[in-house]
Motif scaffolding. Sequence first.
Motif, mmCIF file in Angstrom:
data_model
loop_
_atom_site.group_PDB
_atom_site.id
_atom_site.type_symbol
_atom_site.label_atom_id
_atom_site.label_comp_id
_atom_site.label_asym_id
_atom_site.label_seq_id
_atom_site.Cartn_x
_atom_site.Cartn_y
_atom_site.Cartn_z
ATOM 1 N N LEU A 188 -11.633 -2.115 0.859
ATOM 2 C CA LEU A 188 -11.805 -1.248 1.951
ATOM 3 C C LEU A 188 -11.787 0.228 1.555
ATOM 4 C CD1 LEU A 188 -9.427 -2.977 4.585
ATOM 5 C CD2 LEU A 188 -11.741 -2.663 4.519
ATOM 6 N N GLY A 189 -11.114 0.383 0.403
ATOM 7 C CA GLY A 189 -11.222 1.906 -0.443
ATOM 8 C C GLY A 189 -10.207 2.697 0.387
ATOM 9 N N ARG A 190 -10.606 3.870 0.836
ATOM 10 C CA ARG A 190 -9.787 4.804 1.084
ATOM 11 C C ARG A 190 -9.198 4.412 2.758
ATOM 12 N NH1 ARG A 190 -12.525 8.882 4.095
ATOM 13 N NH2 ARG A 190 -14.778 8.890 3.607
ATOM 14 N N TRP A 191 -10.257 3.748 3.178
ATOM 15 C CA TRP A 191 -9.792 2.998 4.673
ATOM 16 C C TRP A 191 -8.651 2.129 4.711
ATOM 17 C CZ3 TRP A 191 -11.535 5.995 8.381
ATOM 18 C CH2 TRP A 191 -12.572 6.884 8.481
ATOM 19 N N ARG A 227 0.662 -1.362 -0.055
ATOM 20 C CA ARG A 227 -0.093 0.073 0.033
ATOM 21 C C ARG A 227 0.774 1.294 0.025
ATOM 22 N NH1 ARG A 227 -5.275 -1.211 1.301
ATOM 23 N NH2 ARG A 227 -5.743 -3.260 2.450
ATOM 24 N N LEU A 228 1.824 1.356 1.021
ATOM 25 C CA LEU A 228 2.670 2.598 0.885
ATOM 26 C C LEU A 228 3.596 2.796 -0.142
ATOM 27 C CD1 LEU A 228 4.034 1.781 4.812
ATOM 28 C CD2 LEU A 228 2.275 3.815 3.872
ATOM 29 N N LYS A 229 3.815 1.625 -1.100
ATOM 30 C CA LYS A 229 4.409 1.672 -2.334
ATOM 31 C C LYS A 229 3.745 1.987 -3.444
ATOM 32 C CE LYS A 229 6.402 -2.036 -4.239
ATOM 33 N NZ LYS A 229 7.131 -3.400 -4.419
ATOM 34 N N GLY A 230 2.295 1.918 -3.144
ATOM 35 C CA GLY A 230 1.587 2.380 -4.187
ATOM 36 C C GLY A 230 1.119 1.121 -5.225
ATOM 37 N N SER A 231 1.701 0.016 -5.013
ATOM 38 C CA SER A 231 1.563 -1.217 -5.748
ATOM 39 C C SER A 231 0.107 -2.013 -5.495
ATOM 40 C CB SER A 231 2.812 -2.097 -5.562
ATOM 41 O OG SER A 231 3.970 -1.465 -5.892
ATOM 42 N N TRP A 232 -0.467 -1.847 -4.412
ATOM 43 C CA TRP A 232 -1.782 -2.430 -4.139
ATOM 44 C C TRP A 232 -2.599 -1.803 -4.711
ATOM 45 C CZ3 TRP A 232 -3.808 -6.805 -2.962
ATOM 46 C CH2 TRP A 232 -5.025 -6.904 -2.496
ATOM 47 N N LYS A 233 -3.338 -2.416 -5.846
ATOM 48 C CA LYS A 233 -4.704 -2.121 -6.338
ATOM 49 C C LYS A 233 -5.735 -2.362 -5.823
ATOM 50 C CE LYS A 233 -1.791 -0.248 -9.171
ATOM 51 N NZ LYS A 233 -1.471 1.341 -9.026
ATOM 52 N N GLY A 234 -5.949 -3.159 -4.562
ATOM 53 C CA GLY A 234 -7.040 -3.570 -4.110
ATOM 54 C C GLY A 234 -7.800 -2.714 -3.465
ATOM 55 N N GLY A 235 -6.991 -1.576 -3.041
ATOM 56 C CA GLY A 235 -8.085 -0.490 -2.614
ATOM 57 C C GLY A 235 -9.170 0.090 -3.370
ATOM 58 N N ALA A 236 -9.078 0.145 -4.690
ATOM 59 C CA ALA A 236 -10.123 0.520 -5.439
ATOM 60 C C ALA A 236 -10.864 -0.833 -5.965
ATOM 61 C CB ALA A 236 -9.447 1.277 -6.771
ATOM 62 N N PRO A 237 -12.337 -0.706 -5.911
ATOM 63 C CA PRO A 237 -13.009 -1.785 -6.729
ATOM 64 C C PRO A 237 -12.595 -1.950 -7.934
ATOM 65 C CG PRO A 237 -14.274 -0.146 -5.688
ATOM 66 C CD PRO A 237 -12.832 0.679 -5.796
ATOM 67 N N ALA A 238 -11.670 -2.941 -8.147
ATOM 68 C CA ALA A 238 -11.101 -3.297 -9.276
ATOM 69 C C ALA A 238 -11.676 -4.885 -9.605
ATOM 70 C CB ALA A 238 -9.567 -3.364 -9.592
#
Length: 513
Positions: free
Chosen positions: A430-433, A407-418
């Motif tokens: 979890l989106g922005r949470w 997440r911190l590296k910006g590699s995790w795309k699971g935060g957006a509903p993909a």
Amino acid sequence: MASAPPIDQSVLEQFGYRQELRRSMGRYASFAAGFSFISVLTTVFQFFALGYSFGGPAFFWTWPLVLAGQLTVALCFAELAARYPISGAIYQWSTRMGTAAVGWFAGWIMVLGQVVVIAAAALALQVVLPAIWPGFQLIGTDTSPVSADGAANAALFGVILLAATTVINVLDNRIMARINVVGVTAEIIGAVLIVVLLLTHADRTPTITFETGMPGSAFAALLVAAFAAAYVLIGFDSAGELSEETRKPSAVAPRTILTALGAAGLLACLIVFAALLAAPSLTDGRLATEGLSYVLTSTLGDGVGKLLLVDVVVAICVATLAIQTAATRMLFSMARDGVVPFSSRLARVSPRTGMPAGPALVTGVLAAVIVAINFVSPDAFLAVGTTCIVALYIAYALVTGPLLYQRLKGSWKGGAPAGTDENGRPLFSLGRWGLPVNVLAVLYGVGMAVNLAWPRAEVYAPASGEWYFQWFTVLFLAVAVGAGLLYRWSAAKKRAAELPQVGQVVLTDAANA
């Protein structure tokens, strides 16, 4: 036997695996897998006396706090379960979020921890059976699980139970799932009845939960008292472990992970709360030695109390079965990737039963060996129980930690509903949470692991005073990591030795051609 639904099979093939385990579990069976691993009645009855002996009535507050911490971990797992619905979830998720080495150690520590959890769950029969009928005390007269007689009796019943669960785990996952569903349903009904009946017999006000009732530092006491809740609220990831046997796993597993933890956590809090309000006495010492069995039989009478204790026995048996099933799938998943000893044998799935028999036998035998330690010393009861919790917490941190790094590296795309699940809905997110929840999950997991592993003599060796029981958890982890490093080193050396031979064969074949 019908083949797996094409959509489930195609999802698994994307990860390079073919469908071998049988997909026969629906939403409730998936929920039952997680709930039965947690097994409120098993674990609350098993560790209530420990929590109360250190924290007094105020130990109730450790339950909602631990539940909140574990919910942050479960939310992270739910995101991963939606995107990686594969058996051996902790190992698979850690590998994909971290590296192959990180994933291997997560899986290694997790499977060892699960084997110890199997043993600890099987030992829980001693907390209940003698309270139902004194004749169940076959060895000696002292029924306390931390006495020499009680520890030996616990080991005897534990080995018998492990033999039964191992046989079931070899037979067919449909049998296992049906037993889980029936057992969990009975456990939920029993837990609700216990809460309602105890609350109708309450003699105190809720303000009692703000008293520790113990000398010394209240904070230090509650840190130890939190062991009970920490032990109970683990194993919710089992819904992910059985993803390859669940229909529509990307849609089902994330929600059953959360509902299993939420339902079990809520019931556990209510049982502890009701027991404190209804206990015949908070000062006669029996709550700290006999725990909830004493509350039920003394408050509700022998008839109703013992009937509910029978339900607890069912819960213990089903929990032991479910935990062994989860450990079996973890070992199978690692063996399928060829990263554990005897991988070729442990990765075999019976075409007749659809079950990996090898891992079931291995986990059953190893758990029985650990149970047998109880014949040596009663201090083993707590040492075994705490060690398995720490192992699982560390394995969980080896998932949430690498996930946070991504997440911190910006590699995790699971935060957006993909992407979408099998029902055509957006994958759980979890989106922005995601970032704040993940940070809390890592902080909670590491902090609790340190708290649990801290070598307190009064906790780990109260009877014998032996240093090896005081340091049992630390020693176990050191041996586990050392053995893992040795295995990986020897495996790498063997591969390196084989490479020149392979190369020579290729060159010789080319020359002959």
